[in-house]
Design a protein around this motif. Structure first.
Motif, short mmCIF file in Angstrom:
data_model
loop_
_atom_site.label_atom_id
_atom_site.label_comp_id
_atom_site.label_asym_id
_atom_site.label_seq_id
_atom_site.Cartn_x
_atom_site.Cartn_y
_atom_site.Cartn_z
N TYR A 179 -4.80 14.25 -0.98
CA TYR A 179 -4.66 13.09 -0.10
C TYR A 179 -3.60 13.39 0.96
O TYR A 179 -2.58 14.00 0.66
CB TYR A 179 -4.19 11.85 -0.87
CG TYR A 179 -4.83 11.61 -2.22
CD1 TYR A 179 -4.52 12.40 -3.32
CD2 TYR A 179 -5.73 10.56 -2.41
CE1 TYR A 179 -5.08 12.18 -4.56
CE2 TYR A 179 -6.29 10.32 -3.65
CZ TYR A 179 -5.96 11.13 -4.72
OH TYR A 179 -6.53 10.89 -5.95
N TYR A 188 -1.16 11.19 3.80
CA TYR A 188 -0.69 9.89 4.23
C TYR A 188 0.33 10.09 5.35
O TYR A 188 0.93 11.16 5.49
CB TYR A 188 0.01 9.14 3.09
CG TYR A 188 -0.84 8.82 1.90
CD1 TYR A 188 -0.95 9.70 0.83
CD2 TYR A 188 -1.53 7.61 1.82
CE1 TYR A 188 -1.72 9.40 -0.28
CE2 TYR A 188 -2.30 7.29 0.71
CZ TYR A 188 -2.39 8.19 -0.34
OH TYR A 188 -3.15 7.89 -1.43
N GLN A 201 3.83 8.09 6.92
CA GLN A 201 4.82 7.03 6.72
C GLN A 201 5.72 6.98 7.94
O GLN A 201 6.52 7.89 8.16
CB GLN A 201 5.63 7.26 5.45
CG GLN A 201 6.52 6.09 5.06
CD GLN A 201 7.14 6.28 3.69
OE1 GLN A 201 7.45 7.40 3.27
NE2 GLN A 201 7.33 5.19 2.96
N LEU A 214 2.98 3.11 3.92
CA LEU A 214 2.17 4.33 3.94
C LEU A 214 0.79 4.02 4.49
O LEU A 214 0.14 3.06 4.11
CB LEU A 214 2.01 4.90 2.53
CG LEU A 214 3.00 5.98 2.15
CD1 LEU A 214 4.34 5.36 1.85
CD2 LEU A 214 2.50 6.79 0.99
N PHE A 251 -2.91 5.57 4.84
CA PHE A 251 -3.83 6.57 4.31
C PHE A 251 -4.55 7.26 5.45
O PHE A 251 -5.06 6.61 6.37
CB PHE A 251 -4.83 5.89 3.37
CG PHE A 251 -6.01 6.74 3.01
CD1 PHE A 251 -7.27 6.46 3.51
CD2 PHE A 251 -5.86 7.84 2.17
CE1 PHE A 251 -8.36 7.24 3.17
CE2 PHE A 251 -6.95 8.62 1.83
CZ PHE A 251 -8.20 8.32 2.34
N LEU A 289 2.93 12.82 4.28
CA LEU A 289 2.98 13.06 2.84
C LEU A 289 1.63 13.52 2.33
O LEU A 289 0.58 13.02 2.74
CB LEU A 289 3.39 11.78 2.10
CG LEU A 289 4.83 11.31 2.34
CD1 LEU A 289 5.00 9.87 1.90
CD2 LEU A 289 5.80 12.21 1.59
#
Lengths: 111, 112
Positions: free
Chosen positions: B33, B35, B37, B43, B45, B91
């Motif tokens: 995944y 993400y 921020q 967060l 997606f 992330l």
């Protein structure tokens, strides 16, 4: 679209207190819900994951519950410690490939 | 390695340049995944890879963003013609299917 809300945005408690963090979501069609903690400047650490068929999960002093029909989850922290100070995030898996996070609750546990 | 590894940990670049962010997932994890921020925000997606399935790219914020996962392991997130609003922490996480996500420490991207 799924919306995830966390209340309160910030919380300050004295050490030893039991506390509850809240997470709500608008669409009950979820695969699972996960609670994380995030320390400043770090990534997220998984705390508990509750599958859609489950009602709660426990790990040590943490207990998370899930009520899909009402769109709510709570994270209960027993006997809080200063080391619990962090931002706590909940996230729902809304479909096979969609993930939504709340904006978090910043917890400060005072010695 | 024991956890998810992201590189670089920090990246400063000029507006208009291309950047590549790398993610090494936990060995054996089929899901990966990405993400974003942003300061003061939650967060967001971006994209999800599961095994050899084609990813759903609808979460990517613009066509300047692309992501690949080679051989079901390492992933790169590429941002072309960077803009100042791309500044954020990116992330990466990995997991077994429908199991808890394990996050890296992120790449802090600053666009001057």
């Amino acid at each position: 679209k799924q919306e995830v809300t966390q209340i309160p945005a910030a919380l300050s408690v004295p050490e030893g207190e039991n506390l509850v963090l809240n997470c709500s979501f608008t669409d009950s069609a979820i695969y699972n819900l996960q609670w994380f903690r995030q320390d400043p400047g770090k990534g997220l650490t998984s705390l508990l994951l509750i599958q859609s068929s489950q009602r709660e999960q426990t790990s040590g002093r943490l207990n998370a519950s899930l009520d899909k029909s009402s769109g709510r989850s709570t994270l209960y922290i027993a006997a809080s410690q200063p080391g619990d100070s962090a931002t706590y995030l909940c996230a729902v898996r809304h479909s096979f490939n969609k993930f939504y996070f709340g904006s978090g609750t910043k917890l400060n546990v005072k010695p | 390695g024991a956890g998810v590894s992201q590189s670089p940990s920090n990246k400063v670049t000029e507006k208009g340049k291309d950047v590549e962010l790398r993610c090494d997932p936990i060995s054996g994890h089929t899901a990966l995944y990405w993400y974003r921020q942003s300061l003061g925000q939650g967060l967001e997606f971006l994209i999800y890879f599961q095994g050899n399935s084609a990813p759903d790219k609808s979460g990517l914020p613009s066509d300047r963003f692309s992501a690949e996962r080679t051989g079901g392991s390492v992933s790169t997130l590429t941002i072309q013609r960077t803009q100042q609003e791309d500044s954020a922490v990116y992330l990466c996480a990995s997991s077994l299917f429908n199991q808890p996500q394990h996050f890296g420490d992120g790449t802090r991207l600053s666009i001057l």
